[in-house]
Design a protein around this motif. Structure first.
Motif, PDB file in Angstrom:
ATOM      1  N   VAL A   1       0.870  -1.179   0.000  1.00  0.00           N
ATOM      2  CA  VAL A   1       0.000   0.000   0.000  1.00  0.00           C
ATOM      3  C   VAL A   1       0.903   1.224   0.000  1.00  0.00           C
ATOM      4  N   ALA A   2       0.567   2.202  -0.842  1.00  0.00           N
ATOM      5  CA  ALA A   2       1.381   3.419  -0.945  1.00  0.00           C
ATOM      6  C   ALA A   2       0.589   4.637  -0.488  1.00  0.00           C
ATOM      7  N   THR A   3       1.150   5.345   0.480  1.00  0.00           N
ATOM      8  CA  THR A   3       0.577   6.636   0.872  1.00  0.00           C
ATOM      9  C   THR A   3       1.588   7.723   0.516  1.00  0.00           C
ATOM     10  N   LEU A   4       1.202   8.564  -0.412  1.00  0.00           N
ATOM     11  CA  LEU A   4       2.038   9.715  -0.772  1.00  0.00           C
ATOM     12  C   LEU A   4       1.705  10.827   0.201  1.00  0.00           C
ATOM     13  N   THR A   5       2.687  11.266   0.962  1.00  0.00           N
ATOM     14  CA  THR A   5       2.395  12.332   1.911  1.00  0.00           C
ATOM     15  C   THR A   5       3.325  13.519   1.656  1.00  0.00           C
ATOM     16  N   PHE A   6       2.749  14.698   1.774  1.00  0.00           N
ATOM     17  CA  PHE A   6       3.483  15.946   1.539  1.00  0.00           C
ATOM     18  C   PHE A   6       3.414  16.805   2.799  1.00  0.00           C
ATOM     19  N   ASP A   7       4.549  17.073   3.384  1.00  0.00           N
ATOM     20  CA  ASP A   7       4.585  17.939   4.562  1.00  0.00           C
ATOM     21  C   ASP A   7       4.813  19.372   4.086  1.00  0.00           C
ATOM     22  N   VAL A   8       3.751  20.171   4.156  1.00  0.00           N
ATOM     23  CA  VAL A   8       3.805  21.534   3.616  1.00  0.00           C
ATOM     24  C   VAL A   8       4.318  22.477   4.705  1.00  0.00           C
ATOM     25  N   ASP A   9       5.590  22.376   5.001  1.00  0.00           N
ATOM     26  CA  ASP A   9       6.154  23.090   6.150  1.00  0.00           C
ATOM     27  C   ASP A   9       6.327  24.577   5.899  1.00  0.00           C
ATOM     28  N   ALA A  10       6.572  24.958   4.652  1.00  0.00           N
ATOM     29  CA  ALA A  10       6.861  26.369   4.321  1.00  0.00           C
ATOM     30  C   ALA A  10       7.912  26.926   5.289  1.00  0.00           C
ATOM     31  N   GLU A  11       7.677  28.090   5.849  1.00  0.00           N
ATOM     32  CA  GLU A  11       8.699  28.762   6.658  1.00  0.00           C
ATOM     33  C   GLU A  11       8.870  28.179   8.058  1.00  0.00           C
ATOM     34  N   THR A  12       7.949  27.325   8.497  1.00  0.00           N
ATOM     35  CA  THR A  12       7.908  26.980   9.925  1.00  0.00           C
ATOM     36  C   THR A  12       9.163  26.282  10.474  1.00  0.00           C
ATOM     37  N   PRO A  13       9.783  25.333   9.780  1.00  0.00           N
ATOM     38  CA  PRO A  13      10.954  24.698  10.411  1.00  0.00           C
ATOM     39  C   PRO A  13      12.104  25.680  10.601  1.00  0.00           C
ATOM     40  N   ILE A  14      12.147  26.685   9.733  1.00  0.00           N
ATOM     41  CA  ILE A  14      13.214  27.688   9.831  1.00  0.00           C
ATOM     42  C   ILE A  14      12.940  28.636  10.992  1.00  0.00           C
ATOM     43  N   LEU A  15      11.700  29.112  11.068  1.00  0.00           N
ATOM     44  CA  LEU A  15      11.356  30.023  12.163  1.00  0.00           C
ATOM     45  C   LEU A  15      11.522  29.330  13.513  1.00  0.00           C
ATOM     46  N   ALA A  16      11.265  28.022  13.547  1.00  0.00           N
ATOM     47  CA  ALA A  16      11.450  27.282  14.800  1.00  0.00           C
ATOM     48  C   ALA A  16      12.917  27.198  15.196  1.00  0.00           C
ATOM     49  N   SER A  17      13.813  27.450  14.238  1.00  0.00           N
ATOM     50  CA  SER A  17      15.259  27.489  14.553  1.00  0.00           C
ATOM     51  C   SER A  17      15.689  28.872  15.033  1.00  0.00           C
TER      52      SER A  17
END
Lengths: 289, 289, 289, 289
Positions: A13-29
């Motif tokens: 079974v294949a689940t294609l998942t897209f994590d639409v993080d945009a700016e958030t991982p950077i701002l969290a740094s």
């Protein structure tokens, strides 16, 4: 596993998942990165350029997908989640701020988790599942998923097939992920903040993921692919993704589905016993801080 | 994008750009490196050995290019910029010292920016565009580009096609770059200062860039290749670059141009609306320092 | 370069060099590693297992080579340097302790440099050339090379052809090296001390070095390969080296030589003007510490 | 080596070894990771999912193997060691806690070493050999191995053929390992704690290991492969391992054996002289702390 039903008879079974993080991982740094224009534009490429192309590609090939969206991103790009749903895909919970649960206390994590739910609720987006920021789930994470009635989480790595966690007596389906089926390790490069340091060829990535899918058909697994539009939305990476999906379709025994639908099938599988969440008790005399 | 004219009908537009950094990125890591002979010679190879070979290669293949030169480099190698221009290529602004704008305050950045302009002015080199050191542009960077009447910047990553930024009401064309079309991530290795840690084969790099060019012809993009003479001036890397250009020429639908000419075509494109620079406002309660 | 004679008419000249570092780079990272048995054995493999195999391989193929040996290593393995010379190869100076010149003051560097000369002198090994530990040469390094009457250094990167440095009026031939022709970047892995973090396939390395040799034949360069017996002495890496040498031999236009012989040919080349060592003066107002 | 008997006439001897570390390397990085669910599940995958598949694969192909198990892991998963032995494989000593000997004093190391022996003794598992955690053996490690009557250690890198160490007059066979025959460098990825940062394709790994096996047949070596079930238990990596073993079997001159059996054959080889453990005395005046 002989009598398991979660896979509906498919070899994989294949689940294609897209994590639409945009700016958030950077701002969290660090909030100061908000003024770093290149870095912000690097991240904005994801929802602005990558997502439309991905939606077009999925429509072209007729496969459903799941988009994990931080609440902050949905809030700052008001039409984004709705557009995804209108294309027949699922929008799922990916924290509010993309700060790691393991870096927050329980009160902070609850506030962050619930703020995202409020954003999606205000936008009329129905949420059934969750993925922790950086996959860094805690016991609190699972408690929040269970207590808010979500049906699944997709952050852990205890198997390569769906499994059911018992969380305070409530079943939560886990759709496990793994680093080797994530585009971040292959494509991410940014020196400041340092989020990755090697850029692989899409050819290598395609070859590796195709081999994993082939092998997963042998072991009847979940091919849970995790992609980021700011990375995989680039032209040749999209082409490699297209080739991968077309390969899978040509096999005839790979079933593409949304995470929520797979979670439902897993909840309904009578052969799966509840497992305990993977916390460990470690003796301070053996393992100091 | 159907009616866009910036590409002049080509499937993809290619801008070959060479950042002639020489010693500057190293000195910006610490002045003491000036006495490290191997490191200095590693960098000097770029203008001294790499640039002449690159000029010969471009002449051979008949393609124009753009050379982004720090003012310090132009100043310390007096004939360099003029030689590049005499070969029919463009020289563009790449800061004075190669210190990152994000590591300077606005006063320092302005002084650095204008000092480079003075160097080029004294050498009679006409400057039309700018690329930030380390691509680390700030809002001040864009203000300087606009207020000095330059027509374009090439430091951001918000698209893979040219776009127009509105900067205080003035249009600045952005010719976007990306890590995956840069030789630094593939070839740079230096332990002290650490500027890279993996050396890829030119074969892998050629395969990857060729795949991106192919895919960009599908999406009608700007193939904005960023090369460094101290890296790509090495023999087998030059051979790979030659193969890449010859491939592109053989397609018949890839247009090679200087950045300034593409910027002009983009300014003249009536279909492009002005976009805002990509700064972001982040709530300190969500994203601490 | 048309009339240059250093290459003797060959399309490319190849110097196979082996840096027999043994334990020294590790001890230079901290004396406590002396008690780390795995780490010490990892390094001892070089002279104990790697060098005999390399000598056998070179004899088999009939090619001469140059072995850069730290004085400490020659001292602790008394027969090693003599054995290398008896096989027809050159032994050259590679510091006493393998501490980087850039990490020592001039007095320390001189003491280290001369102690190595004393070791080789006591063993009756004639020394003609030098390579700095970690290639980290300083102006003092060149002064020591010149004042002790050595004919060449092999630590810098200012060209990919031999060149002549003027050092206080004395000519010193530089046989330049480069990271891309070094096995360390491809094969070294050790977490503590961290000396490398990626292990590449010999197949990739062979392909890359063969491409560089091919391209160097086009540009008439020096293929100055730097290998470490503790790395390249492993079985499949030796096999790749064998393939590389056999390829070069099959071309018919690659000349293998010892560094000292190439240095002599370079000193005798009337077309080469003296270049200045690559130190740079940097303004503290532009480049702070 | 002409008369050596340890290899029993095979061109190469292959020992497949599996380090069943589970959670221990992570907990040794900090006890707080016990509450990081993703990380714990990432490690638990090894014994829970990887080991059963590996046992099935080995049974399928009819090859014996050696499993190095930390005492802590055997204690926390009571049936694990017995199951491995029941399948005809060897269980060997891999410390109790997976803390590095080089990070413990002699008293701590002895306590850790003996606690593991007690666990295996209580489970009725006979122990003949040892591998240090992180391969970071000390002189104390060898003393413990010898004084507890174990026949071999497998932590050092002084050769690529078995050798005999003289430890206080007692012979200890060393079955040497090497980074290039370890899956950790190829597959491990975890940002916190950072245990690796690059994910290679099983295709590259298979090609590299096959080349090393081929070359080791030339040099008559020990192909001592070190795998981790949490890494190599993933589907496509298992498939690559299967291909590797099948290749080796098809050669007809590769002998698969358990470490203890190879250690016995090595002890019985009359041609092997005792070597000293690889400690080094370093002068503090040359190598400071």
């Amino acid at each position: 596993m002989t009598d398991a039903t979660w896979h509906g008879g498919a070899a994989a079974v294949a689940t294609l998942t897209f994590d639409v993080d945009a700016e958030t991982p950077i701002l969290a740094s660090g909030r100061a990165y908000a003024g770093h224009l290149m870095t912000m534009s690097h991240q904005a490429y994801g929802p602005d350029i990558g997502v439309p192309r991905i939606l077009e590609l999925l429509a072209d090939l007729g496969v459903p997908a799941t988009f994990f969206v931080p609440g902050w991103v949905a809030e700052h790009r008001p039409g984004l989640a709705a557009t995804i749903v209108e294309h027949g895909h699922e929008v799922a919970h990916h924290s509010y701020s993309h700060r790691a649960p393991t870096a927050m206390n329980a009160v902070e994590e609850r506030a962050d988790f619930e703020r995202a739910l409020e954003v999606f609720d205000a936008q009329g987006i129905e949420i059934k599942g969750h993925r922790a920021a950086l996959w860094e789930a805690t016991q609190t994470t699972l408690d929040l998923v269970a207590s808010h009635g979500l049906t699944y989480d997709s952050s852990l790595m205890g198997d390569d097939r769906p499994y059911v966690l018992g969380v305070d007596g409530r079943p939560v389906v886990e759709l496990p992920v793994h680093w080797s089926l994530d585009d971040w390790e292959q494509y991410a490069f940014l020196p400041s903040p340092q989020i990755g340091s090697v850029i692989e060829s899409p050819r290598k990535v395609l070859e590796m993921w195709r081999a994993e899918l082939d092998a997963m058909r042998h072991y009847r697994c979940l091919f849970n692919l995790c992609l980021h539009p700011f990375l995989s939305g680039r032209p040749s990476r999209l082409m490699a993704l297209r080739e991968l999906i077309e390969s899978a379709q040509s096999y005839g025994d790979v079933h593409f589905t949304r995470c929520r639908d797979l979670a439902d099938a897993t909840h309904a599988d009578p052969t799966l016993e509840h497992r305990d969440p993977p916390t460990v008790t470690a003796d301070p005399a053996v393992y100091p801080d």
